[in-house]
Design an enzyme around this catalytic site. Sequence first.
Site, PDB file in Angstrom:
ATOM      1  CG  ASP A 286      -2.129   0.809   1.140  1.00  0.00           C
ATOM      2  OD1 ASP A 286      -2.288   1.515   0.128  1.00  0.00           O
ATOM      3  OD2 ASP A 286      -2.944   0.769   2.081  1.00  0.00           O
ATOM      4  CG  ASP A 346      -9.358   3.418   1.627  1.00  0.00           C
ATOM      5  OD1 ASP A 346      -8.679   3.267   0.592  1.00  0.00           O
ATOM      6  OD2 ASP A 346      -8.897   3.328   2.770  1.00  0.00           O
TER       7      ASP A 346
HETATM    8  C1  9PG Z   1      -4.492   1.269   6.039  1.00  0.00           C
HETATM    9  C2  9PG Z   1      -5.385   1.645   4.884  1.00  0.00           C
HETATM   10  C3  9PG Z   1      -6.104   0.445   4.266  1.00  0.00           C
HETATM   11  C4  9PG Z   1      -6.841   0.881   3.011  1.00  0.00           C
HETATM   12  C5  9PG Z   1      -5.876   1.556   2.053  1.00  0.00           C
HETATM   13  C6  9PG Z   1      -5.236   2.744   2.757  1.00  0.00           C
HETATM   14  O1  9PG Z   1      -5.575   9.500   1.110  1.00  0.00           O
HETATM   15  N1  9PG Z   1      -5.376   9.054   2.250  1.00  0.00           N
HETATM   16  O2  9PG Z   1      -5.011   9.803   3.179  1.00  0.00           O
HETATM   17  C7  9PG Z   1      -5.570   7.679   2.484  1.00  0.00           C
HETATM   18  C8  9PG Z   1      -5.308   7.138   3.725  1.00  0.00           C
HETATM   19  C9  9PG Z   1      -5.520   5.784   3.928  1.00  0.00           C
HETATM   20  C10 9PG Z   1      -5.987   5.007   2.908  1.00  0.00           C
HETATM   21  C11 9PG Z   1      -6.224   5.541   1.686  1.00  0.00           C
HETATM   22  C12 9PG Z   1      -6.014   6.892   1.453  1.00  0.00           C
HETATM   23  O3  9PG Z   1      -6.212   3.667   3.119  1.00  0.00           O
HETATM   24  O4  9PG Z   1      -6.497   1.979   0.894  1.00  0.00           O
HETATM   25  O5  9PG Z   1      -7.434  -0.228   2.378  1.00  0.00           O
HETATM   26  O6  9PG Z   1      -5.183  -0.573   3.951  1.00  0.00           O
HETATM   27  O7  9PG Z   1      -4.567   2.305   3.926  1.00  0.00           O
HETATM   28  O8  9PG Z   1      -3.890   2.403   6.596  1.00  0.00           O
END
Ligand code: 9PG
Length: 442
Positions: A286, A346
């Site tokens: 990720d 998400d």
């Molecule tokens: C774990 C998560 C989960 C999730 C992933 C990801 O843009 N953002 O700030 C942002 C933060 C977290 C995020 C996606 C975008 O989630 O997609 O499934 O694994 O990390 O921290």
Amino acid sequence: MPVRPVTEIPIDPDLAVVHEQGWQSWSPSTSYRPGTPAHRPSGDTRRIGAWRSESLPAPDVYRGEGLIAVDPGDGPVHVIASADPVNSVPAIDVSIADGRAVVTAAQDVVVQTHEGSVQEALARWADSVVASLGLAAPRPAPTIWCSWYQYFTKVTEANVDANLAVMDRIPVDVVQVDDGYQAEIGDWLVPSRDFADVPGLFARITDSGHRAGIWTAPFLVGARSRVASEHPEWLVRDNDGSPVNAGHNWDQDLYALDSTHPGAAEYLSTVFRTLRGWGIDFHKIDFIYAGALPGRRYADVSPVEAYRGALRLIRDAIGPEAYLLGCGAPQLPSIGLVDAMRVSPDIAPAYSPPGGDISMPGQRGAVLNGESRAFQHGRFWVNDPDCLVARPGIERREEWAEHVSRFGGLRGSSDAVDQLDDWGLETTRRLLGEPVPRYLVT
Ligand code: 9PG
């Protein structure tokens, strides 16, 4: 490199659409009527974390990262794409002037025209990429259970065990532990306080007859991590010598691991070989946009070369049979290197994303991207539309289930199994058991 004119396409202003391809999983990707403003980040942190770090176009300019399509409304769809989409991903801009779509790009691009819908035209372009690279058909995905959308970072070892005890209620191949088992972002082999025995937990998962899956953010280094303090030489740097800004999350600044540094490369290999030794053969990697951030690296390679090299290194360490899911991932540079790809922001219990930012968790953004990137499924990889969440309290859960059913290549469930009511359990069983079509767009 200077921006050069590519082509000018006469359009019908009432019928035309411009389709933007965003850089990474969470970058808004969708079609716009000329004159409609495109989704843009609210500030630098969002730009780095969900759009593309380098630059933004002027407000009235549409931008595709390595790929954009113009449907003129009265003729074939024009697809304008990088001439070498896995290695070079130029921003391709479209501005509308005097009834024409004016296309510019900084590097070599190709223009294809195709009859049919925008998705069909993009599918024809993707077919041409698959053919030129000689890509094999992607491997079908296992079904997964994921801890994230129920427990988030508060997950405990006991939570996973409790679900494991009732996992036979849903048809799940892989039990995937998400963010929360690790002490810090970057310290993947150090357990958090809520996990007494991480290898033991994965042994219990495999002993239960499931495959074991894990989440990592292998190219991120949190400011609070041991890796950051013990190995500052492993960080990608700006020209002024400070670590590049890889975003902000978990209440801390984030840096990017320089996978071209021999020490950092050895560390990455050790982490993934160790996870493999724990019986893990499903990896959700990720925030991997961090591996392609511009900056100074140990080796003199482009950000995309560094990124692709790092994905190959991970593949070597996890083994050829392990299933690799990219997330927060630059789309085109990942072609040929992952089995499955998150194509959207998400899902979340709330339908609308916080602050209206469509790249933030929420069903609106997840659906927007899941539909827009349907053409990729079965060609570049298996599309992951994000997990099904079907427990009571998920806003508009019926609509989300419908989306997962229509656009889901990889099928995952992310509810505490004992939180599912009759509808949730029946829907989870049905969606995880459904055959997944080879293509979503033919
Ligand atoms: C774990 C998560 C989960 C999730 C992933 C990801 O843009 N953002 O700030 C942002 C933060 C977290 C995020 C996606 C975008 O989630 O997609 O499934 O694994 O990390 O921290």
